[in-house]
Design a protein around this motif. Structure first.
Motif, PDB file in Angstrom:
ATOM      1  N   PRO A 107     -69.501 -63.709 -39.118  1.00  0.00           N
ATOM      2  CA  PRO A 107     -70.132 -63.715 -40.432  1.00  0.00           C
ATOM      3  C   PRO A 107     -69.101 -63.377 -41.528  1.00  0.00           C
ATOM      4  O   PRO A 107     -68.093 -62.717 -41.265  1.00  0.00           O
ATOM      5  CB  PRO A 107     -71.171 -62.600 -40.305  1.00  0.00           C
ATOM      6  N   GLY A 108     -69.337 -63.840 -42.703  1.00  0.00           N
ATOM      7  CA  GLY A 108     -68.523 -63.413 -43.845  1.00  0.00           C
ATOM      8  C   GLY A 108     -67.233 -64.187 -44.014  1.00  0.00           C
ATOM      9  O   GLY A 108     -66.844 -65.019 -43.185  1.00  0.00           O
ATOM     10  N   ASP A 109     -66.535 -63.861 -45.127  1.00  0.00           N
ATOM     11  CA  ASP A 109     -65.316 -64.582 -45.507  1.00  0.00           C
ATOM     12  C   ASP A 109     -64.110 -64.183 -44.671  1.00  0.00           C
ATOM     13  O   ASP A 109     -63.151 -64.938 -44.562  1.00  0.00           O
ATOM     14  CB  ASP A 109     -65.010 -64.334 -46.991  1.00  0.00           C
ATOM     15  N   LYS A 110     -64.120 -62.976 -44.117  1.00  0.00           N
ATOM     16  CA  LYS A 110     -62.945 -62.522 -43.370  1.00  0.00           C
ATOM     17  C   LYS A 110     -62.674 -63.409 -42.163  1.00  0.00           C
ATOM     18  O   LYS A 110     -61.520 -63.722 -41.852  1.00  0.00           O
ATOM     19  CB  LYS A 110     -63.120 -61.069 -42.926  1.00  0.00           C
ATOM     20  N   PHE A 111     -63.735 -63.782 -41.453  1.00  0.00           N
ATOM     21  CA  PHE A 111     -63.542 -64.682 -40.308  1.00  0.00           C
ATOM     22  C   PHE A 111     -63.181 -66.073 -40.800  1.00  0.00           C
ATOM     23  O   PHE A 111     -62.253 -66.704 -40.289  1.00  0.00           O
ATOM     24  CB  PHE A 111     -64.813 -64.736 -39.458  1.00  0.00           C
ATOM     25  N   LYS A 112     -63.910 -66.525 -41.844  1.00  0.00           N
ATOM     26  CA  LYS A 112     -63.722 -67.880 -42.350  1.00  0.00           C
ATOM     27  C   LYS A 112     -62.305 -68.081 -42.905  1.00  0.00           C
ATOM     28  O   LYS A 112     -61.674 -69.125 -42.708  1.00  0.00           O
ATOM     29  CB  LYS A 112     -64.765 -68.149 -43.448  1.00  0.00           C
ATOM     30  N   ASN A 113     -61.792 -67.054 -43.615  1.00  0.00           N
ATOM     31  CA  ASN A 113     -60.479 -67.179 -44.264  1.00  0.00           C
ATOM     32  C   ASN A 113     -59.396 -66.400 -43.517  1.00  0.00           C
ATOM     33  O   ASN A 113     -58.430 -65.922 -44.132  1.00  0.00           O
ATOM     34  CB  ASN A 113     -60.574 -66.691 -45.710  1.00  0.00           C
ATOM     35  N   ALA A 114     -59.560 -66.245 -42.223  1.00  0.00           N
ATOM     36  CA  ALA A 114     -58.643 -65.414 -41.422  1.00  0.00           C
ATOM     37  C   ALA A 114     -57.194 -65.882 -41.569  1.00  0.00           C
ATOM     38  O   ALA A 114     -56.272 -65.072 -41.756  1.00  0.00           O
ATOM     39  CB  ALA A 114     -59.068 -65.424 -39.957  1.00  0.00           C
ATOM     40  N   THR A 115     -56.977 -67.177 -41.521  1.00  0.00           N
ATOM     41  CA  THR A 115     -55.607 -67.700 -41.575  1.00  0.00           C
ATOM     42  C   THR A 115     -54.937 -67.341 -42.906  1.00  0.00           C
ATOM     43  O   THR A 115     -53.783 -66.863 -42.929  1.00  0.00           O
ATOM     44  CB  THR A 115     -55.615 -69.236 -41.391  1.00  0.00           C
ATOM     45  N   ASP A 116     -55.658 -67.560 -43.997  1.00  0.00           N
ATOM     46  CA  ASP A 116     -55.088 -67.259 -45.326  1.00  0.00           C
ATOM     47  C   ASP A 116     -54.809 -65.772 -45.474  1.00  0.00           C
ATOM     48  O   ASP A 116     -53.755 -65.374 -45.973  1.00  0.00           O
ATOM     49  CB  ASP A 116     -56.054 -67.723 -46.425  1.00  0.00           C
ATOM     50  N   ILE A 117     -55.767 -64.946 -45.054  1.00  0.00           N
ATOM     51  CA  ILE A 117     -55.619 -63.493 -45.224  1.00  0.00           C
ATOM     52  C   ILE A 117     -54.431 -62.972 -44.424  1.00  0.00           C
ATOM     53  O   ILE A 117     -53.587 -62.223 -44.931  1.00  0.00           O
ATOM     54  CB  ILE A 117     -56.916 -62.778 -44.804  1.00  0.00           C
ATOM     55  N   VAL A 118     -54.348 -63.386 -43.153  1.00  0.00           N
ATOM     56  CA  VAL A 118     -53.270 -62.886 -42.289  1.00  0.00           C
ATOM     57  C   VAL A 118     -51.913 -63.404 -42.756  1.00  0.00           C
ATOM     58  O   VAL A 118     -50.922 -62.658 -42.795  1.00  0.00           O
ATOM     59  CB  VAL A 118     -53.521 -63.290 -40.811  1.00  0.00           C
ATOM     60  N   THR A 119     -51.870 -64.655 -43.156  1.00  0.00           N
ATOM     61  CA  THR A 119     -50.607 -65.241 -43.627  1.00  0.00           C
ATOM     62  C   THR A 119     -50.112 -64.527 -44.886  1.00  0.00           C
ATOM     63  O   THR A 119     -48.914 -64.234 -45.041  1.00  0.00           O
ATOM     64  CB  THR A 119     -50.787 -66.745 -43.918  1.00  0.00           C
ATOM     65  N   LYS A 120     -51.070 -64.233 -45.775  1.00  0.00           N
ATOM     66  CA  LYS A 120     -50.710 -63.568 -47.034  1.00  0.00           C
ATOM     67  C   LYS A 120     -50.195 -62.154 -46.775  1.00  0.00           C
ATOM     68  O   LYS A 120     -49.232 -61.700 -47.406  1.00  0.00           O
ATOM     69  CB  LYS A 120     -51.934 -63.534 -47.944  1.00  0.00           C
ATOM     70  N   ASN A 121     -50.826 -61.459 -45.831  1.00  0.00           N
ATOM     71  CA  ASN A 121     -50.450 -60.065 -45.552  1.00  0.00           C
ATOM     72  C   ASN A 121     -49.230 -59.923 -44.648  1.00  0.00           C
ATOM     73  O   ASN A 121     -48.683 -58.835 -44.507  1.00  0.00           O
ATOM     74  CB  ASN A 121     -51.622 -59.323 -44.913  1.00  0.00           C
TER      75      ASN A 121
END
Length: 699
Positions: A528-542
């Motif tokens: 659920p939520g954006d964290k799973f959906k945008n996992a690639t972007d979030i991890v790549t950015k961090n």
């Protein structure tokens, strides 16, 4: 008449099932009778311009049942309303022990049932120096005698052609003892439409399942009034029949005592109080090697095949949930079913060989005295030992145990045995929390591993003892059987048996395994939520400096954390926290429900090492251990894998229900969700308590 029912009736070890296989060929199916764990074998054969339904009734020595299997025979033959009531009974005997079969035939005929008599394994008569005067036997039994050899097919066609035959009128020569006649006369008034012997059966049996409570109460009152018991009535019938038949059969069956018995010569070794066990445990060692080692290449091939197929689908079809479901949910789920087939095939080849040659009866004789105190059967040793390799074929092999209670207890306790899938978990956890040092000259980690295997055996035997006290059975189990002669295996029978067991696993238990596999895939693949959906972007950015591989591992880890599986791990955290686990270990517990070895792969994913981490690879193993050693439990602030939590985890996996495949096969073999859920609840509850005590004491 459409589809007349032909029932094969006979003692154990007379070649009845071989005859059934010969008659029905591959037109047969195997299942359980409704609501009970008694094997039901049905088939068909077309002849005489009609199709006959053939039933292979469970082996029995008498129509007075001493087990659930024999109760099934009684109900089918005596209950006038039973849907399987046969149009013709084929009573099967074998040359060296015709008397017992004749008694069974006489009981069936006196119930008013049409029956013919078959002497199977006729080739053994000459080998054993037995001669049978067929015309005199036909005169005694008032029916035509058929001679067959189920191994070669001799006499089978002639027998099938006679399925429409109407046996001549049978007049009983069994006189019910005069002292019981008043009770019988009174009983007959309860069943005015039944013949006298049927009423006698009701009176002598005790509680009759298909009669009304009023009728059973009335019969009990009559027995009480005349101071009779079912045991007394059955014993008197048995003595009288044997006495009568002893005289009648003289001059019909004779034996040349000069013919040497090879069976007796072989039994001097195989039943020897020392060498008998040496041979048996040597054979068990061979079976264990077969299941554990020989199946390896075939299992690896299946694993690779389905892995490649899943990868091909991933690479070929458009990226998306459907492709992922097909490759990682369905294809890998089916692979998780088929991968057990080599182990099942190898185990059943051994078991069928032991059954076919007559050695299995010797195994029962040797082991029964050791396992009986725990409520088990001599044949229970095969499932228990096989469980060390894999519980799935082991539970299936319990089907060879005739007594239903002992069969059920064996199936319920076999998963306690330490299967090979637990080994990767043990190796990793022991490597994390047990120092690699010597104790009394022995490696301490090796000692702990040995103790875990012993714990499995103790838990299995202790649970068997407990269950044997709790599970009630109206039939007492005694070790009463005749050792069959040794013979070469019937390869066709062997093939059919192995085919039946393998196909029934794939088609029966497979659908449950596949369903659970797809559910686990969905839990781990969506969140659920954006964290799973945008996992690639979030991890790549961090993590802008990570290499491509490390970034992929970090994304997988992040996705698992924010998937439904990850949130489920957090939901159960309050439950597993008292055991010393955090939510990440909770994910491992849930995912290892697919298969125990999945725990290590899941932990590798959660800790950003990659799900393909292999503990058999020394470098990969060191990476896993290093990462897990540095992991901090957020609840305690201590290392997640310390002595207390590690021992707790080891004990949890030692006692907990193994995996979804084991649950599926137990459900299939018991035919009951009740026993499956009781077993799962009992094992998981025991695992939880043991892990809780360990952590609370050692923390």
């Amino acid at each position: 008449m459409n589809n007349p029912i032909i029932a094969l009736l006979g003692n154990p070890n007379v070649g009845k099932t071989s005859l059934f296989n010969r008659i029905t060929k591959l037109n047969q199916k195997v299942g359980n009778y409704p609501g009970i764990t008694v094997e039901k074998r049905e088939g068909s054969v077309t002849a005489n311009n009609k199709t006959y339904k053939i039933i292979d009734l469970p082996g029995t020595y008498t129509l007075f049942p001493n087990s659930l299997d024999e109760e099934v025979v009684f109900n089918i033959l005596v209950d006038q309303k039973n849907v399987l009531k046969p149009n013709l009974i084929v009573v099967v005997g074998e040359p060296s022990n015709l008397k017992r079969s004749i008694i069974l035939y006489q009981q069936a005929r006196e119930l008013g049932l049409p029956a013919i008599f078959v002497i199977n394994m006729i080739d053994e008569a000459m080998v054993k120096g037995i001669s049978i005067d067929i015309p005199k036997l036909e005169s005694l039994l008032k029916t035509k005698i058929f001679q067959t050899n189920a191994r070669t097919g001799e006499g089978i066609d002639k027998l099938i052609k006679e399925f429409d035959s109407i046996p001549p009128l049978y007049i009983s020569n069994f006189d019910i003892p005069a002292s019981f006649l008043p009770a019988l006369e009174e009983s007959k008034r309860l069943f005015p439409l039944e013949n006298e012997y049927s009423t006698w059966q009701y009176l002598a049996k005790g509680n009759v399942e298909f009669l009304s409570k009023e009728k059973n109460d009335s019969l009990a009152a009559i027995r009480l009034k005349y101071n009779l018991t079912p045991q007394l009535l059955q014993k008197e019938e048995s003595i009288k029949r044997n006495s009568n038949l002893e005289q009648s059969i003289k001059g019909i069956v004779s034996k040349d005592n000069d013919v040497k018995s090879k069976t007796n010569a072989i039994d001097k070794i195989l039943l020897h109080p020392f060498f008998g066990y040496v041979v048996f445990f040597g054979l068990l060692f061979l079976i264990f090697q077969g299941i554990y080692t020989w199946s390896g290449p075939a299992m690896d091939f299946i694993d690779t095949l389905f892995g490649d197929l899943a990868a091909y689908i991933q690479a070929t079809l458009p990226t998306g949930p459907l492709t992922d479901l097909l490759s990682n949910g369905i294809i890998k789920g089916i692979g998780g079913i088929v991968i057990f087939v080599p182990q099942i095939v190898i185990l059943y080849i051994f078991i069928s060989l032991m059954e076919e040659t007559g050695y299995m009866s010797r195994v029962v004789f040797l082991m029964d005295r050791w396992l009986r105190p725990f409520g088990l059967n001599g044949k229970s040793v095969i499932p228990l030992i096989s469980g060390v390799a894999c519980a799935v074929p082991a539970v299936m092999s319990a089907r060879n145990i005739e007594n239903s209670k002992e069969r059920l207890v064996t199936m319920l306790v076999t998963p306690f045995m330490t299967c090979s899938a637990r080994l990767p978990i043990y190796i990793v956890i022991i490597g994390l929390v047990i120092p690699e040092t010597k104790y009394l000259g022995f490696n301490l980690q090796g000692i702990i591993l040995f103790i875990l295997y012993i714990l499995g055996i103790v838990a299995a035997l202790g649970s068997a003892w407990l269950l044997s006290k709790i599970i009630k059975s109206k039939h007492k189990s005694f070790l009463i059987f005749e050792l069959p002669t040794y013979k070469l295996p019937d390869w066709k029978n062997l093939f059919l048996n192995v085919w039946d067991k393998s196909s029934s696993f794939v088609l029966g238990a497979g659908k449950i395994i596949l369903a659970i596999s797809v559910i686990l895939w969905a839990l781990g693949s969506f969140g659920p939520g954006d964290k799973f959906k945008n996992a690639t972007d979030i991890v790549t950015k961090n993590n802008p400096t990570l290499s491509e591989d490390d970034l992929a591992h970090e994304i997988s880890s992040y996705k698992v954390e924010h998937s439904y599986l990850g949130y489920l791990g957090m939901v159960i955290e309050p439950v597993v926290e008292p055991l010393g686990y955090d939510w990440k270990m909770g994910i491992g517990l849930i995912s290892s429900f697919a298969a125990r070895e999945v725990f290590v792969g899941t932990m590798a994913t959660v800790y950003s090492i990659g799900e393909d981490a292999d503990i058999e690879d020394e470098a990969s193993k060191r990476t896993i251990l290093s990462k897990m050693k540095s992991e901090i439990n957020r609840n305690t602030g201590l290392p997640a894998y310390n002595l207390a939590s590690g021992v707790s985890l080891l004990l949890f996996y030692a006692f907990a229900m193994q995996c979804m495949s084991t649950i599926a096969i137990v459900k299939k073999e018991t035919g009951s969700w009740k026993w499956t859920l009781i077993q799962t609840g009992f094992m998981t509850g025991l695992a939880y308590i043991a892990a809780l005590f360990a952590f609370q004491i050692l923390k």
